[in-house]
Motif scaffolding. Sequence first.
Motif, PDB file in Angstrom:
ATOM      1  N   GLU A 261       1.784  -4.974   9.153  1.00 46.25           N
ATOM      2  CA  GLU A 261       0.561  -4.572   8.450  1.00 46.25           C
ATOM      3  C   GLU A 261      -0.688  -5.078   9.153  1.00 46.25           C
ATOM      4  O   GLU A 261      -1.763  -4.493   9.005  1.00 46.25           O
TER       5      GLU A 261
ATOM      6  N   GLU B  52      -5.921   0.048   3.739  1.00 45.96           N
ATOM      7  CA  GLU B  52      -5.318  -0.264   2.446  1.00 45.96           C
ATOM      8  C   GLU B  52      -4.771   0.963   1.736  1.00 45.96           C
ATOM      9  O   GLU B  52      -3.750   0.897   1.052  1.00 45.96           O
ATOM     10  N   ILE B  53      -5.430   2.096   1.895  1.00 42.50           N
ATOM     11  CA  ILE B  53      -5.011   3.302   1.190  1.00 42.50           C
ATOM     12  C   ILE B  53      -3.578   3.690   1.541  1.00 42.50           C
ATOM     13  O   ILE B  53      -2.828   4.210   0.721  1.00 42.50           O
TER      14      ILE B  53
ATOM     15  N   LEU C  68      -1.172   1.732   2.081  1.00 42.46           N
ATOM     16  CA  LEU C  68      -0.238   0.797   1.460  1.00 42.46           C
ATOM     17  C   LEU C  68      -0.215   0.941  -0.051  1.00 42.46           C
ATOM     18  O   LEU C  68       0.528   0.244  -0.741  1.00 42.46           O
ATOM     19  N   SER C  69      -1.021   1.869  -0.570  1.00 40.10           N
ATOM     20  CA  SER C  69      -1.219   1.960  -2.018  1.00 40.10           C
ATOM     21  C   SER C  69      -0.079   2.642  -2.749  1.00 40.10           C
ATOM     22  O   SER C  69       0.120   2.427  -3.946  1.00 40.10           O
ATOM     23  N   GLY C  70       0.665   3.488  -2.076  1.00 40.52           N
ATOM     24  CA  GLY C  70       1.716   4.256  -2.743  1.00 40.52           C
ATOM     25  C   GLY C  70       1.191   5.465  -3.490  1.00 40.52           C
ATOM     26  O   GLY C  70       1.966   6.204  -4.100  1.00 40.52           O
ATOM     27  N   ASN C  71      -0.129   5.690  -3.449  1.00 39.45           N
ATOM     28  CA  ASN C  71      -0.736   6.849  -4.111  1.00 39.45           C
ATOM     29  C   ASN C  71      -0.764   8.016  -3.124  1.00 39.45           C
ATOM     30  O   ASN C  71      -1.657   8.124  -2.284  1.00 39.45           O
ATOM     31  N   HIS C  72       0.225   8.874  -3.219  1.00 35.48           N
ATOM     32  CA  HIS C  72       0.384   9.934  -2.220  1.00 35.48           C
ATOM     33  C   HIS C  72      -0.771  10.932  -2.225  1.00 35.48           C
ATOM     34  O   HIS C  72      -1.157  11.445  -1.171  1.00 35.48           O
TER      35      HIS C  72
ATOM     36  N   LYS D 176      -3.932  10.289  -2.906  1.00 35.18           N
ATOM     37  CA  LYS D 176      -5.063   9.671  -2.209  1.00 35.18           C
ATOM     38  C   LYS D 176      -4.790   9.536  -0.718  1.00 35.18           C
ATOM     39  O   LYS D 176      -5.704   9.655   0.103  1.00 35.18           O
ATOM     40  N   VAL D 177      -3.536   9.259  -0.357  1.00 37.83           N
ATOM     41  CA  VAL D 177      -3.167   9.192   1.059  1.00 37.83           C
ATOM     42  C   VAL D 177      -3.408  10.543   1.718  1.00 37.83           C
ATOM     43  O   VAL D 177      -3.974  10.633   2.817  1.00 37.83           O
TER      44      VAL D 177
ATOM     45  N   TRP E 285      -7.099  11.068   2.174  1.00 39.71           N
ATOM     46  CA  TRP E 285      -7.598  10.233   3.271  1.00 39.71           C
ATOM     47  C   TRP E 285      -7.250  10.843   4.625  1.00 39.71           C
ATOM     48  O   TRP E 285      -8.083  10.896   5.534  1.00 39.71           O
TER      49      TRP E 285
END
Length: 240
Positions: A190, A199-200, A202-206, A208-209, A212
Amino acid sequence: MMRIDVATLFPEMCQQVLDESILGRAARKGLIETHCHQIRDYTLNRQKQVDDYPYGGGCGMIMYAQPIYDCCQDVIRQVEQQGRPRPHIVFMTAAGKPYTEQEAKRLAEYDSLLLVCGHYEGIDERVIEEIADEEICIGDYVLTGGELAALVVADSVLRLQPGVLSQPEGYQNESHWDGLLEYPQYTRPEEWNGRKVPEILLSGNHAKVDQWREEKSIERTKERRPDLYEKLKNKDKKCT
């Protein structure tokens, strides 16, 4: 299963590349087929000479039409003996149309391709007029021969064939597939040399990924390839 043939003065060099890595594994699985042919084997002189001085003067040597033509005819015969249609014949020349991912997609639809490599100062124009379906150039620069260009085309076309890559996303999310450059990629660890993964990612929010990545693709295209960005602006309102 797509077949690609390469007519060249350096068949061993070309075949070695095509037999390695992803394409080599695909060929061994029977997903694609590649063959490289020695143009020199089709000469009619004892010296196996394939070139001569240009008419009208000038530096360099020009490849004869006859051995290239006869090599191509033999390849056509071999391809048709497999029950395939005549291969689409592409000459790799500096005067050809520019090569892009869209061209790769188009060529990938053919059952078979025959890529012809020039060398020295060029090829007798008459054989190009006689047998070529098209000419392709991979960039605005000159190489010592067409082998590297043919390998670029073969690689970019064969990787699009079903099963060659494990998932279609392997090429659909890459640079140039949809006119954008690919977003930045990261893997473990990391943090490396004081640089952290965004950070995005690593968020697990697909959702938002994905957002981005789309924003970064647009940003990178605008910065590095303004020519591509200008083409996209009129098609996609997101590019602002």
